[in-house]
Design a protein around this motif. Structure first.
Motif, PDB file in Angstrom:
ATOM      1  N   GLY A  28      -1.917  21.087  13.413  1.00  0.00           N
ATOM      2  CA  GLY A  28      -0.531  20.868  13.786  1.00  0.00           C
ATOM      3  C   GLY A  28       0.076  19.631  13.151  1.00  0.00           C
ATOM      4  N   LYS A  29       1.384  19.656  12.970  1.00  0.00           N
ATOM      5  CA  LYS A  29       2.084  18.516  12.378  1.00  0.00           C
ATOM      6  C   LYS A  29       1.973  17.267  13.241  1.00  0.00           C
ATOM      7  CE  LYS A  29       5.448  21.305   9.834  1.00  0.00           C
ATOM      8  NZ  LYS A  29       6.877  21.665   9.672  1.00  0.00           N
ATOM      9  N   ASP A  30       1.867  17.437  14.565  1.00  0.00           N
ATOM     10  CA  ASP A  30       1.703  16.277  15.442  1.00  0.00           C
ATOM     11  C   ASP A  30       0.447  15.499  15.078  1.00  0.00           C
ATOM     12  OD1 ASP A  30       3.988  16.804  16.915  1.00  0.00           O
ATOM     13  OD2 ASP A  30       2.940  17.999  18.406  1.00  0.00           O
ATOM     14  N   GLU A  31      -0.634  16.232  14.819  1.00  0.00           N
ATOM     15  CA  GLU A  31      -1.902  15.579  14.500  1.00  0.00           C
ATOM     16  C   GLU A  31      -1.892  14.994  13.089  1.00  0.00           C
ATOM     17  OE1 GLU A  31      -5.217  17.679  17.207  1.00  0.00           O
ATOM     18  OE2 GLU A  31      -4.401  18.997  15.658  1.00  0.00           O
ATOM     19  N   MET A  32      -1.266  15.699  12.158  1.00  0.00           N
ATOM     20  CA  MET A  32      -1.161  15.153  10.803  1.00  0.00           C
ATOM     21  C   MET A  32      -0.335  13.874  10.795  1.00  0.00           C
ATOM     22  SD  MET A  32      -0.614  18.600   8.575  1.00  0.00           S
ATOM     23  CE  MET A  32      -1.769  19.976   8.681  1.00  0.00           C
ATOM     24  N   ALA A  33       0.728  13.868  11.576  1.00  0.00           N
ATOM     25  CA  ALA A  33       1.569  12.681  11.687  1.00  0.00           C
ATOM     26  C   ALA A  33       0.783  11.506  12.275  1.00  0.00           C
ATOM     27  CB  ALA A  33       2.790  12.982  12.554  1.00  0.00           C
ATOM     28  N   LYS A  34      -0.016  11.795  13.272  1.00  0.00           N
ATOM     29  CA  LYS A  34      -0.831  10.751  13.893  1.00  0.00           C
ATOM     30  C   LYS A  34      -1.806  10.161  12.880  1.00  0.00           C
ATOM     31  CE  LYS A  34      -3.778   9.942  17.940  1.00  0.00           C
ATOM     32  NZ  LYS A  34      -4.385  10.570  19.154  1.00  0.00           N
ATOM     33  N   ALA A  35      -2.429  11.023  12.074  1.00  0.00           N
ATOM     34  CA  ALA A  35      -3.378  10.546  11.067  1.00  0.00           C
ATOM     35  C   ALA A  35      -2.670   9.697  10.017  1.00  0.00           C
ATOM     36  CB  ALA A  35      -4.086  11.729  10.414  1.00  0.00           C
ATOM     37  N   LEU A  36      -1.505  10.147   9.537  1.00  0.00           N
ATOM     38  CA  LEU A  36      -0.745   9.364   8.556  1.00  0.00           C
ATOM     39  C   LEU A  36      -0.402   7.987   9.111  1.00  0.00           C
ATOM     40  CD1 LEU A  36       1.842  11.845   6.968  1.00  0.00           C
ATOM     41  CD2 LEU A  36       0.119  10.525   5.747  1.00  0.00           C
ATOM     42  N   ALA A  37       0.101   7.953  10.340  1.00  0.00           N
ATOM     43  CA  ALA A  37       0.493   6.686  10.959  1.00  0.00           C
ATOM     44  C   ALA A  37      -0.702   5.766  11.144  1.00  0.00           C
ATOM     45  CB  ALA A  37       1.177   6.955  12.298  1.00  0.00           C
ATOM     46  N   PHE A  38      -1.807   6.316  11.615  1.00  0.00           N
ATOM     47  CA  PHE A  38      -2.990   5.492  11.874  1.00  0.00           C
ATOM     48  C   PHE A  38      -3.553   4.874  10.597  1.00  0.00           C
ATOM     49  CE2 PHE A  38      -4.874   6.386  16.305  1.00  0.00           C
ATOM     50  CZ  PHE A  38      -3.610   6.488  16.870  1.00  0.00           C
ATOM     51  N   THR A  39      -3.461   5.598   9.468  1.00  0.00           N
ATOM     52  CA  THR A  39      -3.977   5.007   8.221  1.00  0.00           C
ATOM     53  C   THR A  39      -3.130   3.805   7.804  1.00  0.00           C
ATOM     54  OG1 THR A  39      -2.675   6.517   6.796  1.00  0.00           O
ATOM     55  CG2 THR A  39      -4.926   7.184   7.365  1.00  0.00           C
ATOM     56  N   ALA A  40      -1.848   3.809   8.199  1.00  0.00           N
ATOM     57  CA  ALA A  40      -0.984   2.678   7.862  1.00  0.00           C
ATOM     58  C   ALA A  40      -1.307   1.439   8.680  1.00  0.00           C
ATOM     59  CB  ALA A  40       0.484   3.064   8.068  1.00  0.00           C
ATOM     60  N   LEU A  41      -1.937   1.629   9.822  1.00  0.00           N
ATOM     61  CA  LEU A  41      -2.119   0.544  10.787  1.00  0.00           C
ATOM     62  C   LEU A  41      -3.420  -0.222  10.628  1.00  0.00           C
ATOM     63  CD1 LEU A  41      -0.822   2.417  13.961  1.00  0.00           C
ATOM     64  CD2 LEU A  41       0.449   0.840  12.493  1.00  0.00           C
ATOM     65  N   ASP A  42      -4.297   0.224   9.742  1.00  0.00           N
ATOM     66  CA  ASP A  42      -5.618  -0.403   9.650  1.00  0.00           C
ATOM     67  C   ASP A  42      -6.029  -0.565   8.189  1.00  0.00           C
ATOM     68  OD1 ASP A  42      -8.360  -1.120   9.861  1.00  0.00           O
ATOM     69  OD2 ASP A  42      -8.484  -0.109  11.803  1.00  0.00           O
ATOM     70  N   ARG A  48       0.847  -1.204   0.000  1.00  0.00           N
ATOM     71  CA  ARG A  48       0.000   0.000   0.000  1.00  0.00           C
ATOM     72  C   ARG A  48       0.879   1.249   0.000  1.00  0.00           C
ATOM     73  NH1 ARG A  48      -3.608   2.364   4.348  1.00  0.00           N
ATOM     74  NH2 ARG A  48      -3.094   0.501   5.551  1.00  0.00           N
ATOM     75  N   PHE A  49       0.440   2.230  -0.784  1.00  0.00           N
ATOM     76  CA  PHE A  49       1.147   3.488  -0.962  1.00  0.00           C
ATOM     77  C   PHE A  49       0.285   4.586  -0.329  1.00  0.00           C
ATOM     78  CE2 PHE A  49       4.147   5.640  -4.128  1.00  0.00           C
ATOM     79  CZ  PHE A  49       3.928   6.941  -3.681  1.00  0.00           C
ATOM     80  N   ILE A  50       0.811   5.222   0.725  1.00  0.00           N
ATOM     81  CA  ILE A  50       0.087   6.296   1.411  1.00  0.00           C
ATOM     82  C   ILE A  50       0.704   7.631   0.998  1.00  0.00           C
ATOM     83  CG2 ILE A  50      -0.567   7.286   3.639  1.00  0.00           C
ATOM     84  CD1 ILE A  50      -0.364   4.452   4.809  1.00  0.00           C
ATOM     85  N   LEU A  51      -0.094   8.485   0.411  1.00  0.00           N
ATOM     86  CA  LEU A  51       0.386   9.765  -0.098  1.00  0.00           C
ATOM     87  C   LEU A  51      -0.089  10.913   0.783  1.00  0.00           C
ATOM     88  CD1 LEU A  51       1.642  11.594  -2.323  1.00  0.00           C
ATOM     89  CD2 LEU A  51      -0.585  11.503  -3.478  1.00  0.00           C
ATOM     90  N   SER A  52       0.856  11.762   1.192  1.00  0.00           N
ATOM     91  CA  SER A  52       0.523  13.001   1.889  1.00  0.00           C
ATOM     92  C   SER A  52       0.248  14.073   0.842  1.00  0.00           C
ATOM     93  CB  SER A  52       1.703  13.413   2.786  1.00  0.00           C
ATOM     94  OG  SER A  52       1.455  14.662   3.389  1.00  0.00           O
ATOM     95  N   GLU A  77      -2.648  -0.666  -3.973  1.00  0.00           N
ATOM     96  CA  GLU A  77      -3.558  -0.178  -2.945  1.00  0.00           C
ATOM     97  C   GLU A  77      -3.022   1.160  -2.463  1.00  0.00           C
ATOM     98  OE1 GLU A  77      -3.893  -3.076   0.139  1.00  0.00           O
ATOM     99  OE2 GLU A  77      -5.150  -4.424  -1.045  1.00  0.00           O
ATOM    100  N   TYR A  78      -3.921   2.058  -2.107  1.00  0.00           N
ATOM    101  CA  TYR A  78      -3.473   3.400  -1.737  1.00  0.00           C
ATOM    102  C   TYR A  78      -4.313   3.960  -0.601  1.00  0.00           C
ATOM    103  CZ  TYR A  78      -7.649   5.112  -4.122  1.00  0.00           C
ATOM    104  OH  TYR A  78      -8.956   5.345  -4.472  1.00  0.00           O
ATOM    105  N   THR A  79      -3.772   4.976   0.036  1.00  0.00           N
ATOM    106  CA  THR A  79      -4.524   5.856   0.935  1.00  0.00           C
ATOM    107  C   THR A  79      -3.987   7.259   0.685  1.00  0.00           C
ATOM    108  OG1 THR A  79      -4.649   4.117   2.621  1.00  0.00           O
ATOM    109  CG2 THR A  79      -5.221   6.360   3.298  1.00  0.00           C
ATOM    110  N   ILE A  80      -4.888   8.221   0.568  1.00  0.00           N
ATOM    111  CA  ILE A  80      -4.494   9.611   0.359  1.00  0.00           C
ATOM    112  C   ILE A  80      -4.939  10.418   1.574  1.00  0.00           C
ATOM    113  CG2 ILE A  80      -4.866  11.682  -1.040  1.00  0.00           C
ATOM    114  CD1 ILE A  80      -5.275   9.709  -3.439  1.00  0.00           C
TER     115      ILE A  80
END
Length: 286
Positions: free
Chosen positions: A170-184, A100-104, A136-139
């Motif tokens: 904030g970048k902290d919250e964006m980082a959390k969202a990026l990480a969480f999409t990778a985990l599920d 899976r490829f997750i794009l910011s 497979e992707y997530t954007i």
């Protein structure tokens, strides 16, 4: 599951790695970057550090090996160069059969080709190419960083944003969202747009900063010409990047950024922090 972050050396990349380390352990995190200068502490935690350069396809092909999920954060290169960089990364991901490829991405892409923001065409290209790739992707479309609101050297906020409103996160919250999409797996082939629950303009930001710092802040709208001169003379920005930033504020002034939704909560299960509290936290850290 191994997650590879490219570039791991970016601030958003490092913050995303910290979330992933907490959730899946350092041994399952890979950080790819042109330089390991900012990654020593991650190496010491047990994270695998790899060399990869967007402009070196062979290095990307090697650095993407054995990573099931790739989180890609585009560079700040000029638009045309970013197209080449992204295509190199996408080709390397396909050759390595990345699961899976997750794009910011960015949130005002929803305005399409009518957007005045100079980077919108690149993100339209990147999202479309990813969706057509067969991977497979997530954007994850980010709104503007709250951190930029503290970049001014004086207590006068000078931007060509007019009275336009936008959502800062904030970048902290964006980082959390990026990480969480990778985990599920539920985030496979989904696109999300990250915003807070409040639109705000620079006059209101000046008031917030005044209340937090207990000193007077004000907002002075600037013309595009004045702002370009400021960026290049005071902040030593290159002309191409100054033009990109000006178009960003022009999009805000024209109302392109007036986007609100609850995608952050859909991903993390929590509401995003309000801008007042987040800025207060940043100021305390400083």
């Amino acid at each position: 599951m191994k997650v590879n972050i490219m570039p791991g050396s970016s601030e958003l990349g490092r913050k995303t790695a910290l979330v992933l380390i907490e959730k899946i352990g350092a041994k399952n995190v890979i950080m790819t970057a042109r330089s390991d200068e900012k990654l020593k502490s991650f190496f010491e935690k047990g994270v695998e550090i790899r060399y990869g350069d967007y402009n070196d396809p062979d290095s990307l092909e090697k650095s993407f090996k054995n990573g099931e999920i790739l989180i890609l954060i585009p560079s700040i290169s000029p638009p045309i160069k970013r197209v080449i960089e992204f295509q190199n990364a996408l080709d390397a991901a396909k050759k390595n059969k990345i699961k899976r490829f997750i794009l910011s991405s960015i949130f005002n892409i929803t305005k399409g080709t009518d957007s005045v923001f100079m980077m919108t065409p690149f993100y339209l290209y990147a999202e479309s190419s990813l969706k057509l790739s067969g991977l497979e992707y997530t954007i994850v479309r980010n709104s503007w960083y709250s951190e930029v609101l503290l970049n001014e050297k004086e207590n006068i906020l000078e931007e060509p944003a007019g009275n336009g409103k936008t959502s800062y996160m904030g970048k902290d919250e964006m980082a959390k969202a990026l990480a969480f999409t990778a985990l599920d797996e539920k985030h496979v082939n989904k696109s999300y747009t990250l915003t807070t629950n409040k639109l705000i303009n620079y006059y209101e930001i000046a008031d917030i900063l005044s209340n937090i710092k207990k000193e007077k802040f004000s907002y002075k709208p600037m013309s595009k010409e004045e702002y370009k001169k400021k960026l290049m003379s005071v902040y030593n920005e290159q002309e191409y990047f100054a033009d990109i930033l000006i178009s960003l504020y022009e999009a805000t002034a024209k109302g392109e950024d007036e986007i609100i939704n609850d995608d952050y909560k859909k991903i993390t299960g929590k509401d995003p922090e309000n801008i007042e509290d987040y800025l207060k936290k940043l100021i305390c850290i400083k």
